[in-house]
Design a protein around this motif. Structure first.
Motif, PDB file in Angstrom:
ATOM      1  N   UNK A 204       0.833  -1.211   0.000  1.00  0.00           N
ATOM      2  CA  UNK A 204       0.000   0.000   0.000  1.00  0.00           C
ATOM      3  C   UNK A 204       0.866   1.259   0.000  1.00  0.00           C
ATOM      4  N   UNK A 205       1.999   1.196   0.694  1.00  0.00           N
ATOM      5  CA  UNK A 205       2.915   2.341   0.730  1.00  0.00           C
ATOM      6  C   UNK A 205       3.555   2.542  -0.638  1.00  0.00           C
ATOM      7  N   UNK A 219       7.618   6.355 -11.853  1.00  0.00           N
ATOM      8  CA  UNK A 219       6.629   5.278 -11.714  1.00  0.00           C
ATOM      9  C   UNK A 219       7.203   4.167 -10.844  1.00  0.00           C
ATOM     10  N   UNK A 220       6.310   3.448 -10.144  1.00  0.00           N
ATOM     11  CA  UNK A 220       6.682   2.250  -9.398  1.00  0.00           C
ATOM     12  C   UNK A 220       6.246   1.030 -10.197  1.00  0.00           C
ATOM     13  N   UNK A 246      -4.849  -2.776  -1.910  1.00  0.00           N
ATOM     14  CA  UNK A 246      -5.159  -1.503  -2.566  1.00  0.00           C
ATOM     15  C   UNK A 246      -4.043  -1.006  -3.456  1.00  0.00           C
ATOM     16  N   UNK A 247      -3.243  -1.934  -4.002  1.00  0.00           N
ATOM     17  CA  UNK A 247      -2.115  -1.565  -4.854  1.00  0.00           C
ATOM     18  C   UNK A 247      -2.476  -1.781  -6.318  1.00  0.00           C
ATOM     19  N   UNK A 248      -2.467  -0.714  -7.090  1.00  0.00           N
ATOM     20  CA  UNK A 248      -2.878  -0.798  -8.495  1.00  0.00           C
ATOM     21  C   UNK A 248      -1.741  -0.511  -9.472  1.00  0.00           C
TER      22      UNK A 248
END
Length: 311
Positions: A204-205, A219-220, A246-248
């Motif tokens: 999430x982080x 970008x990650x 919640x990671x998109x």
């Protein structure tokens, strides 16, 4: 963490993936069948050394790693605990130490987490692995000798230009290539696997960081080692975990024998994060540890800012 040759990276990758897949019961990914005894392998590796054939060397190395993989699979529950307890802040020296010592250190530092039976099983497995590692070390020397004609500059290029010519897919099956990196001022690439609690804990982080980096031209990107070679079960599990956290941001899968797949062989502690420039080069030293820890996050941001300042 100092990069080694791609040959060594590829061999270490088999260990890392074997460990993570043992946790996820996806052992078929390593292509392991019935493993031969250590005694037989010693005899075969001796013969291989005499022939000096690179192909034969690699085959015998694969056989040795398959024996290690089989130990992880045979005692999955105990090893599940070990790899889940690996210190997420493992430093570079630990990354380069003997693999059996690395495992033993993890077990000993978390001894209270195991039952007496589990501890005894793990200790015996580690001693078997130690013997296998001795054989691996002999073959690695032979392999290094067969590649002595490689120039040092070429090796340096190989160890940094990891994402040049990259080809893979996202977890939805869409094609991805090195243009992904070319469009970003900096790309933060995070290596993780589904059974790693520190890895999952920072997702999430990382998603928050991705939103912040978009505003900065970056970008990650995530790489879950359970998903390599388009492993359908691994991809399904990774997507479920990402959604739950919640990671998109984009996660990628690719051939484990590709350049980036071989680079992942240096990773013995998860999560590990690297910064990649427009040309697909890894810049700076790999960052180890979850960024859900504020001090780790601040340190990573300093590295990111340093790359951005150079653009």
């Amino acid at each position: 963490m100092k990069n080694k040759t791609l040959k060594t990276n590829a061999m270490k990758l088999k260990k890392v993936i074997a460990a993570s897949l043992a946790i996820s019961v996806l052992f078929a990914f390593t292509g392991c069948g019935n493993s031969s005894s250590t005694t037989n392998t010693k005899q075969e590796s001796s013969s291989t050394t005499e022939t000096g054939s690179t192909d034969e060397l690699n085959k015998k190395l694969d056989d040795l790693y398959q024996q290690e993989n089989q130990l992880f699979a045979d005692h999955k529950d105990a090893w599940d605990k070990v790899f889940g307890l690996m210190n997420k802040n493992t430093d570079g020296d630990a990354m380069n130490e003997n693999y059996a010592d690395f495992l033993a250190s993890t077990v000993e530092s978390n001894k209270d987490s195991f039952s007496e039976e589990e501890y005894e099983t793990l200790s015996k497995d580690i001693e078997t692995i130690r013997g296998i590692e001795e054989e691996i070390a002999k073959l690695e020397k032979e392999s290094a000798a067969s590649e002595s004609s490689d120039s040092s500059s070429s090796k340096s290029d190989e160890s940094t230009a990891v994402f040049k010519g990259f080809k893979g897919k996202d977890l939805d099956g869409n094609d991805v290539d090195d243009s992904l990196f070319a469009k970003n001022k900096v790309t933060v690439v995070n290596f993780w696997f589904s059974g790693c609690k520190p890895c999952v804990g920072e997702l999430s982080k990382l998603n928050e960081l991705n939103e912040k980096l978009k505003e900065m031209g970056g970008e990650v990107v995530g790489i879950n080692t359970d998903t390599l070679d388009n492993n359908e079960a691994g991809i399904k599990e990774a997507k479920e975990i990402l959604k739950a956290q919640g990671a998109s941001y984009k996660n990628l899968t690719f051939d484990s024998n590709s350049t980036v797949g071989k680079y992942a062989g240096n990773i013995m502690a998860f999560p590990t994060t690297v910064l990649v420039d427009k040309d697909g080069n890894i810049v700076g030293e790999p960052f180890m540890g979850g960024i859900d820890d504020q001090s780790n996050y601040d340190q990573l941001m300093k590295q990111i800012q340093s790359v951005l300042d150079q653009n």
